[in-house]
Design an enzyme around this catalytic site. Structure first.
Site, PDB file in Angstrom:
ATOM      1  N   ILE A  55      57.252  -0.571  54.303  1.00 17.53           N
ATOM      2  CA  ILE A  55      55.727  -0.728  54.528  1.00 17.53           C
ATOM      3  C   ILE A  55      54.901  -0.954  53.256  1.00 17.53           C
ATOM      4  O   ILE A  55      54.076  -1.504  53.425  1.00 17.53           O
ATOM      5  CB  ILE A  55      55.279   0.662  55.259  1.00 17.53           C
ATOM      6  CG1 ILE A  55      54.068   0.144  55.851  1.00 17.53           C
ATOM      7  CG2 ILE A  55      55.170   1.869  54.412  1.00 17.53           C
ATOM      8  CD1 ILE A  55      53.674   1.059  57.050  1.00 17.53           C
ATOM      9  N   ASP A  64      55.703   8.675  52.612  1.00 17.81           N
ATOM     10  CA  ASP A  64      54.701   9.235  51.692  1.00 17.81           C
ATOM     11  C   ASP A  64      54.786   8.896  50.100  1.00 17.81           C
ATOM     12  O   ASP A  64      53.947   8.424  49.466  1.00 17.81           O
ATOM     13  CB  ASP A  64      54.141  10.536  52.049  1.00 17.81           C
ATOM     14  CG  ASP A  64      53.107  11.170  51.534  1.00 17.81           C
ATOM     15  OD1 ASP A  64      52.256  10.433  51.053  1.00 17.81           O
ATOM     16  OD2 ASP A  64      52.621  12.364  51.457  1.00 17.81           O
TER      17      ASP A  64
HETATM   18  P1  ADP Z   1      57.343  12.404  58.697  1.00 13.16           P
HETATM   19  O1  ADP Z   1      56.927  13.458  57.715  1.00 13.16           O
HETATM   20  O2  ADP Z   1      56.033  11.990  59.452  1.00 13.16           O
HETATM   21  O3  ADP Z   1      58.435  12.565  59.720  1.00 13.16           O
HETATM   22  P2  ADP Z   1      58.916  10.736  56.820  1.00 13.16           P
HETATM   23  O4  ADP Z   1      58.338   9.755  55.619  1.00 13.16           O
HETATM   24  O5  ADP Z   1      59.708  11.794  56.515  1.00 13.16           O
HETATM   25  O6  ADP Z   1      57.624  11.248  57.717  1.00 13.16           O
HETATM   26  O7  ADP Z   1      59.475   9.518  57.727  1.00 13.16           O
HETATM   27  C1  ADP Z   1      58.741   8.696  58.661  1.00 13.16           C
HETATM   28  C2  ADP Z   1      59.450   7.587  58.851  1.00 13.16           C
HETATM   29  O8  ADP Z   1      59.237   6.476  57.707  1.00 13.16           O
HETATM   30  C3  ADP Z   1      60.884   7.870  59.205  1.00 13.16           C
HETATM   31  O9  ADP Z   1      61.298   6.800  60.348  1.00 13.16           O
HETATM   32  C4  ADP Z   1      61.498   7.010  57.847  1.00 13.16           C
HETATM   33  O10 ADP Z   1      62.663   6.407  58.046  1.00 13.16           O
HETATM   34  C5  ADP Z   1      60.501   5.939  57.361  1.00 13.16           C
HETATM   35  N1  ADP Z   1      60.306   5.395  55.969  1.00 13.16           N
HETATM   36  C6  ADP Z   1      60.856   6.022  54.876  1.00 13.16           C
HETATM   37  N2  ADP Z   1      60.300   5.232  53.964  1.00 13.16           N
HETATM   38  C7  ADP Z   1      59.836   4.082  54.470  1.00 13.16           C
HETATM   39  C8  ADP Z   1      59.251   2.890  53.824  1.00 13.16           C
HETATM   40  N3  ADP Z   1      59.376   2.595  52.488  1.00 13.16           N
HETATM   41  N4  ADP Z   1      58.770   1.891  54.743  1.00 13.16           N
HETATM   42  C9  ADP Z   1      58.894   2.264  55.916  1.00 13.16           C
HETATM   43  N5  ADP Z   1      59.316   3.279  56.536  1.00 13.16           N
HETATM   44  C10 ADP Z   1      59.732   4.257  55.975  1.00 13.16           C
END
Ligand code: ADP
Length: 172
Positions: free
Chosen positions: A11, A34
């Site tokens: 993203i 994040d």
């Molecule tokens: P949450 O705490 O809301 O569960 P996470 O960051 O642990 O948030 O995960 C939310 C989603 O984001 C997961 O499906 C993860 O695979 C995805 N994710 C992690 N890094 C990226 C990235 N760089 N771009 C897009 N999605 C990502």
């Protein structure tokens, strides 16, 4: 009516008006998406987040969102939202749906035309992938008629399993 699409990717590299961050209530970074967003955006984003006033639910309560600039990211704005920690109760879907709806309402207010969502709550917050995707797609489809400035919603999946679920559900 806006286009809804799904891609597999990172993203932080999306060239859209706004990307959504699956943040936590402190808004000061964490792991997962994040952490990736804060690393790519740099110090400017962190400092802007630090200035957001803290309320009873932190800087951003669950299900709500806060809009900031985007530091060094190629997008213009970051919309930070905080998803539910999955517990299996009936309230989870409401809070997760609120995240998507509130981000789109905020995007409309900002005149945003294109935005990208990660799969909120499906990482450390433990929301089952298919259930989360159903909530996400239903919430976006429900609110889009009320947010006419938004012309493109892109779901950015970080793994193939999520991508395949979205592909299948978006055909319906
Ligand atoms: P949450 O705490 O809301 O569960 P996470 O960051 O642990 O948030 O995960 C939310 C989603 O984001 C997961 O499906 C993860 O695979 C995805 N994710 C992690 N890094 C990226 C990235 N760089 N771009 C897009 N999605 C990502």
């Amino acid at each position: 009516m806006a286009n809804i699409e799904v891609i597999m990717g990172d993203i932080t590299t999306q060239k859209v008006d706004a990307i959504v961050n699956a943040a936590n209530s402190t808004m000061l970074g964490g792991g997962g998406v994040d952490g990736a967003i804060h690393r790519a955006a740099g110090r400017e984003l962190y400092e802007e987040c630090l200035k957001v006033p803290e309320g009873p639910g932190g800087r951003c309560p669950r299900g709500q969102c806060v809009v900031t600039g985007a530091g060094r990211l190629p997008c213009k704005k970051v919309i930070h939202t905080v998803g539910p920690v999955y517990g299996g109760g009936a309230g989870d879907a409401k809070v997760l749906g609120d995240c998507y709806r509130n981000c789109l309402v905020a995007a409309e207010r900002e005149g945003i035309e294109s935005m990208a969502f990660p799969n909120i709550s499906t990482g450390v917050y433990g929301y089952p992938l298919r259930e989360a995707a159903e909530v996400a797609i239903n919430a976006v489809r429900e609110i889009l008629p009320k947010t006419p400035s938004v012309k493109l919603v892109r779901f950015v999946c970080f793994n193939r399993e999520n991508y395949q679920i979205y592909e299948e559900l978006l055909k319906r």
